[in-house]
Design a protein around this motif. Sequence first.
Motif, PDB file in Angstrom:
ATOM      1  N   LYS A  88       0.827  -1.209   0.000  1.00 21.53           N
ATOM      2  CA  LYS A  88       0.000   0.000   0.000  1.00 21.53           C
ATOM      3  C   LYS A  88       0.858   1.255   0.000  1.00 21.53           C
ATOM      4  CE  LYS A  88      -3.472   2.483   2.719  1.00 21.53           C
ATOM      5  NZ  LYS A  88      -4.289   2.491   3.965  1.00 21.53           N
ATOM      6  N   ASN A  89       1.906   1.252   0.808  1.00 24.40           N
ATOM      7  CA  ASN A  89       2.733   2.445   0.961  1.00 24.40           C
ATOM      8  C   ASN A  89       3.679   2.683  -0.209  1.00 24.40           C
ATOM      9  OD1 ASN A  89       1.562   2.916   3.457  1.00 24.40           O
ATOM     10  ND2 ASN A  89       3.130   1.787   4.568  1.00 24.40           N
ATOM     11  N   TYR A  90       3.847   1.678  -1.063  1.00 28.02           N
ATOM     12  CA  TYR A  90       4.730   1.842  -2.225  1.00 28.02           C
ATOM     13  C   TYR A  90       4.245   2.964  -3.125  1.00 28.02           C
ATOM     14  CZ  TYR A  90       7.050   0.672  -6.647  1.00 28.02           C
ATOM     15  OH  TYR A  90       7.764   0.721  -7.812  1.00 28.02           O
ATOM     16  N   GLY A  91       2.944   3.035  -3.313  1.00 28.82           N
ATOM     17  CA  GLY A  91       2.375   4.130  -4.096  1.00 28.82           C
ATOM     18  C   GLY A  91       2.147   3.797  -5.546  1.00 28.82           C
ATOM     19  N   LEU A 539       2.724  18.032  14.064  1.00 24.94           N
ATOM     20  CA  LEU A 539       2.362  18.723  12.830  1.00 24.94           C
ATOM     21  C   LEU A 539       1.898  17.675  11.823  1.00 24.94           C
ATOM     22  CD1 LEU A 539       2.322  21.525  11.499  1.00 24.94           C
ATOM     23  CD2 LEU A 539       4.667  21.110  10.723  1.00 24.94           C
ATOM     24  N   GLU A 540       0.683  17.827  11.300  1.00 26.55           N
ATOM     25  CA  GLU A 540       0.095  16.844  10.394  1.00 26.55           C
ATOM     26  C   GLU A 540      -0.348  17.514   9.102  1.00 26.55           C
ATOM     27  OE1 GLU A 540      -2.507  13.716  12.597  1.00 26.55           O
ATOM     28  OE2 GLU A 540      -2.702  15.587  13.714  1.00 26.55           O
ATOM     29  N   ALA A 541       0.123  16.974   7.974  1.00 23.86           N
ATOM     30  CA  ALA A 541      -0.325  17.427   6.657  1.00 23.86           C
ATOM     31  C   ALA A 541      -0.991  16.256   5.952  1.00 23.86           C
ATOM     32  CB  ALA A 541       0.849  17.944   5.832  1.00 23.86           C
ATOM     33  N   GLU A 547      -3.166  10.485   2.210  1.00 21.68           N
ATOM     34  CA  GLU A 547      -2.018  10.111   3.033  1.00 21.68           C
ATOM     35  C   GLU A 547      -1.753  11.189   4.081  1.00 21.68           C
ATOM     36  OE1 GLU A 547       1.128   7.106   3.392  1.00 21.68           O
ATOM     37  OE2 GLU A 547      -0.602   7.213   2.053  1.00 21.68           O
ATOM     38  N   VAL A 548      -1.529  10.747   5.328  1.00 21.29           N
ATOM     39  CA  VAL A 548      -1.231  11.658   6.424  1.00 21.29           C
ATOM     40  C   VAL A 548       0.277  11.649   6.668  1.00 21.29           C
ATOM     41  CG1 VAL A 548      -1.635  12.214   8.846  1.00 21.29           C
ATOM     42  CG2 VAL A 548      -3.478  11.213   7.469  1.00 21.29           C
TER      43      VAL A 548
END
Length: 746
Positions: A88-91, A539-541, A547-548
Amino acid sequence: MRNTFTLIIALLCITLGANAQSGHGIQWQQVTNTGLPSAVEYYESTSDLEGGQKLKAFYTKVDFSTGEVALKTTMTTSGFQKPSAFAKNYGGKVYTAINGGFYGANGSVSLVIDNSDILAHNIFALSRSGKTYYPTRSAIGINKEKKLAIDWVYGFTGDKTVYSYTQPAQNVEGEQPLPSPSQSTGSLWEQEMAMGGGPLLIKDGEAVADYGFELFPADIVGSRAPRTAVGITANNELISLVVDGRQSGYSDGVTLRELTDMLEDLGCVAALNLDGGGSSAMVVDDEVVNKPSDGSERSVKSVLMVVAAPKVMDTEGDAYQEKGTVPFEEASSQEGYGTSPSRIVTTDQEKVTAEAIYTLEGIVPGKYEVEAWWQSSEEYASDATFQVRKGEDDFTQEEVKVDQTDTEKSHQFNTLGVFDLSEKDSIVLVNQTTTGSKVNIDAIRLRYLEKSKPTLAFTSGWDPSETYAKNEELSLSFSSESPNTGVPLTSLKLTKKVGSQKEILWDYTVAEGEEVYQLQGEAAFTVTEEVGMKITLLLEAVDSTGEVHTDEALFYVTAQSPTILFDNNRTRMEGTHEVGEVLSIPLSFAPVKDSRPLKQLSIYFIAGEEERLLKEESIAEGVSAYTYTYEVTNEASEAILSFQIEDVNGYISKALYTMQVPTVLGVSIADFPQDLKITYTEEEWQVTSSRQPILGAALYTLEGRVLYEKPYEYGVKNVRIPLKTTGQIYLLKIITSEGTFTRKVM
């Protein structure tokens, strides 16, 4: 997730169809899945082992020759992840994933090579039976020509290389260890992607007879367990096999020998065992298809994934176009990439008059390695310029200059760099140079690496090297910026966390339909927590993919106070002075930091239990020195001037000046001889003489009141004075055969 059709397979003396695999009593069913390309086939077992043991197994077969897919090996930089989380995180597009090599609490103990970068080595040494061994454990790799290999290998950290060996080091547990492997007896093993494991199961078409040389524990080599393995067929296809186990009535697992038999039946001429047990997991098209023995996926250190292959754009493709007033021509050499010759254009030293543009329509936004293919010639430019243009209209650009006279870079892909790209961007070769008469271009290749990640930063008001105190005010500035034109930001938030308590200090969400790539915020708060408490600023974007991304600043509330010193650079001084003497006492002081300025200086006179304020003065900004003038009085034989500096947060530091006034009480205060020693406990004082007899002892208050007095007619060497320690100052008088001595004690 998938549509399934069943192949009816009977264990008779017949030839199996192309979609069926069988051997040792195992039957397989192919699963069709619209998410998999033609280069990837996926199968599930439908029968048990010949011995009656329950079996559920899964395998994929991958053909890299089609150019549709590529092998990707990777590991976490810290901590662990489930294989499905890796995918999932590979993108980019991930078709399949399996767990990788072995690992411990401190990281991977198996080789991991990702894009030719060695992230981890197979274990260098291990202890068995009180001896240190240097095993050559095994690994699977794929090189830049997409040739798969499984070998025994050993890594060398000095020159960051891996070498392969035709046989494993013949170490036998309990016997004398062999020397550490040498590069001179091996071959340089250069792989683009690689994953270590072991033991090696099949080599050169033959099953390995002895698994012991790689020195794996008995629970790996000898038990029936869940397994993960990879193999290579004679056609250079990759087989990835996962067998469930330790689940009675569903699947019992297999031994290494049974695993080897299964891989041989699937056509493998080389095969390698990977980490198994609870780690064994297979992901196909975003779904975990097996049943891990832990009940759910175990977090692991590394994975092997089959992903979408790098995107190649040639000059005859739709993504390529030429612009400008100077026309491009075909190069005289017909040895171009693909079916068409490369393109050349005359250079211009003054301005750009021709552009070869590759548009990136259809790519997944992410971080890419960009490579370019050209032909080299001595007439070409040594400073040919490629531009990576970000955005469609008001674009920004990064420039990369390459030497197209270098024949070693001719007729191959050469790396331009790593860039965050989306379909709004383009790769452009321009003809403006300072050298050469022509520039050349043929193809661009994009290799997906990972998701693009925005930057997060505290731009002001926070410094990790600083301390922060209770009542201190913090004013913070912070920001987040996306590096990718295809991944705008949707929100930015700052939260203060103390224990389980959370307070949102700033929160902003971008309006729907608006594309924003940079967000900035400001927040202020007062530290109200007690000294020692931990404060976390989170700090969260959030980007447009959901995606956080986070960054943290944390600190402990301190009680650090401002500095105040005498001219001896200390906080304590003392002196003997006569009544009426005028003292000039210089001081220097400084705040903890500029954001906590000094507030005031207070000066107190302390004698015994008396304490009174002599002076209080505000400290102007920038003032760092002060001289206090004081006239000595006859109020006490010993007194203290206490200088107290206070900052705006209420933190106070002190400097103490102790004055001894010998004329008070009419006694002369002198140092005791060295042979007179004073010790005390909470209940009494003791005076001990090592030489002269003590003829008398007395203890007075500073006001002259007698607390203890006793003569010793014949002299003694030790005197005990019963008095509890109170912290007050007294006068102690000792009479010896050599004189009378008086001093202050506390």
